[in-house]
Design a protein around this motif. Structure first.
Motif, PDB file in Angstrom:
ATOM      1  N   TRP A  58      46.579 -19.866  -1.535  1.00 22.68           N
ATOM      2  CA  TRP A  58      45.798 -20.319  -0.397  1.00 22.68           C
ATOM      3  C   TRP A  58      46.682 -20.665   0.792  1.00 22.68           C
ATOM      4  O   TRP A  58      46.344 -20.348   1.943  1.00 22.68           O
ATOM      5  N   ALA A  59      47.819 -21.293   0.552  1.00 27.67           N
ATOM      6  CA  ALA A  59      48.707 -21.648   1.657  1.00 27.67           C
ATOM      7  C   ALA A  59      49.215 -20.397   2.370  1.00 27.67           C
ATOM      8  O   ALA A  59      49.271 -20.347   3.599  1.00 27.67           O
ATOM      9  N   GLN A  60      49.570 -19.381   1.605  1.00 31.19           N
ATOM     10  CA  GLN A  60      50.018 -18.129   2.205  1.00 31.19           C
ATOM     11  C   GLN A  60      48.900 -17.448   2.975  1.00 31.19           C
ATOM     12  O   GLN A  60      49.100 -16.976   4.104  1.00 31.19           O
ATOM     13  N   PHE A  61      47.734 -17.390   2.368  1.00 34.69           N
ATOM     14  CA  PHE A  61      46.620 -16.693   2.994  1.00 34.69           C
ATOM     15  C   PHE A  61      46.175 -17.408   4.274  1.00 34.69           C
ATOM     16  O   PHE A  61      45.895 -16.758   5.285  1.00 34.69           O
ATOM     17  N   ARG A  62      46.102 -18.712   4.238  1.00 34.69           N
ATOM     18  CA  ARG A  62      45.695 -19.474   5.420  1.00 34.69           C
ATOM     19  C   ARG A  62      46.666 -19.249   6.569  1.00 34.69           C
ATOM     20  O   ARG A  62      46.259 -19.021   7.717  1.00 34.69           O
ATOM     21  N   SER A  63      47.955 -19.273   6.264  1.00 36.31           N
ATOM     22  CA  SER A  63      48.960 -19.046   7.294  1.00 36.31           C
ATOM     23  C   SER A  63      48.885 -17.637   7.858  1.00 36.31           C
ATOM     24  O   SER A  63      48.962 -17.429   9.075  1.00 36.31           O
ATOM     25  N   ALA A  64      48.712 -16.648   6.981  1.00 37.26           N
ATOM     26  CA  ALA A  64      48.642 -15.258   7.441  1.00 37.26           C
ATOM     27  C   ALA A  64      47.399 -15.014   8.280  1.00 37.26           C
ATOM     28  O   ALA A  64      47.452 -14.290   9.291  1.00 37.26           O
ATOM     29  N   LEU A  65      46.267 -15.599   7.888  1.00 38.52           N
ATOM     30  CA  LEU A  65      45.038 -15.449   8.658  1.00 38.52           C
ATOM     31  C   LEU A  65      45.194 -16.068  10.046  1.00 38.52           C
ATOM     32  O   LEU A  65      44.784 -15.475  11.059  1.00 38.52           O
ATOM     33  N   PHE A  66      45.792 -17.231  10.087  1.00 40.25           N
ATOM     34  CA  PHE A  66      46.040 -17.890  11.383  1.00 40.25           C
ATOM     35  C   PHE A  66      46.967 -17.048  12.249  1.00 40.25           C
ATOM     36  O   PHE A  66      46.725 -16.873  13.452  1.00 40.25           O
ATOM     37  N   ASN A  67      48.017 -16.506  11.654  1.00 42.69           N
ATOM     38  CA  ASN A  67      48.968 -15.684  12.407  1.00 42.69           C
ATOM     39  C   ASN A  67      48.301 -14.426  12.963  1.00 42.69           C
ATOM     40  O   ASN A  67      48.563 -14.018  14.100  1.00 42.69           O
TER      41      ASN A  67
END
Length: 285
Positions: free
Chosen positions: A74-83
């Motif tokens: 989730w931490a990776q996905f949230r960051s990638a979505l934001f980016n």
């Protein structure tokens, strides 16, 4: 002239093949995202999920805590979505703003080398991105812009500005000059005319330019793979990382892909008429 039955059959078969080619992968992604992991290896292959599960989305969104390689998904996905959202929106706003000013300048202002400069900018569309990848990477390293939002946004601008500038120039050329001349007679200045008269009239063109830029930036893979590898990594780079050397998590890949499809799909569905209108705005002069 009445069309023959054979001709209509060929047309409908062609349409069916085109729809299958276009929508088939999207359907398979959505169907696989709600299929349990054990069913991926089942034989024969089922084109409709035999069992329904949201486990992949739960793991992806951190509802059901799961770890891949010791890193929380989730931490990776949230960051990638934001980016992805930040980089695409920044490139879209910058491209549309520059194309609006540039297209108006190339259409209404007279300055030395106007035609040559416009042709030079648009001609960059013919240059393959791979041809400038290495020198661009060295340039970005020298400016310390690798893996930064500023760096990736500048690259997107350089990639999509020629197209949006070309589009906006055609849109401005389709506007009657008499409107601006009448405003000038009434004492309106150039900036007042541009912001209060011209821009509202080219709204569909601006929307079309924004859609093309956003969709292009959202779907980029090679450029962010090289220039945004860690801190500003987008979804297009993150999703393939769910496939490791020893294990491929098809559930997470398809779930992340399904969510990544939602944003551009909503843009196309709700803004499609503005895209068509904008692209046709400069066709009649």
């Amino acid at each position: 002239m009445k069309q023959s039955l054979g001709f209509r059959i060929v047309i409908w078969v062609g349409i069916a093949v085109l729809l299958l080619w276009s929508l088939g992968p999207i359907y398979w992604t959505l169907a696989s995202s709600v299929t349990p992991s054990n069913d991926f290896s089942a034989r024969p292959i089922h084109f409709f999920p035999q069992n329904f599960t949201l486990n992949h989305f739960e793991r992806l969104l951190g509802i059901n805590v799961d770890r891949i390689g010791g890193v929380q998904v989730w931490a990776q996905f949230r960051s990638a979505l934001f980016n992805s959202i930040v980089a695409s929106l920044a490139a879209t706003v910058a491209c549309v703003a520059i194309a609006a000013f540039g297209g108006y300048a190339f259409t209404r202002l007279s300055f030395p080398g106007r035609r040559v400069l416009f042709i030079a900018v648009v001609a960059t569309l013919a240059i393959p991105g791979y041809a400038v990848l290495i020198p661009l990477y060295r340039l970005m390293i020298g400016m310390h812009l690798v893996d930064t939002f500023v760096g990736i946004t500048l690259i997107y601008i350089s990639a999509y500005l020629p197209l949006t500038l070309w589009l906006m120039r055609s849109v401005f050329e389709s506007l009657p000059l008499s409107l601006e001349e009448a405003a000038q007679i009434d004492g309106a200045g150039r900036l007042y005319i541009f912001f209060r008269i011209v821009l509202p009239l080219v709204g569909p063109g601006l929307t079309a330019a924004a859609i093309l830029t956003f969709l292009g930036a959202w779907g980029q893979y090679l450029v962010p793979l090289v220039f945004s590898p860690v801190a500003t990594k987008p979804l297009t780079v993150l999703v393939p990382e769910f496939a490791t050397k020893n294990f491929i998590d098809y559930g997470l890949i398809t779930a992340a892909g399904s969510i990544a499809i939602v944003v551009p799909a909503l843009v196309v569905i709700f803004l499609n008429r503005y895209l068509v209108t904008g692209l046709l705005a400069g066709s009649a002069r």
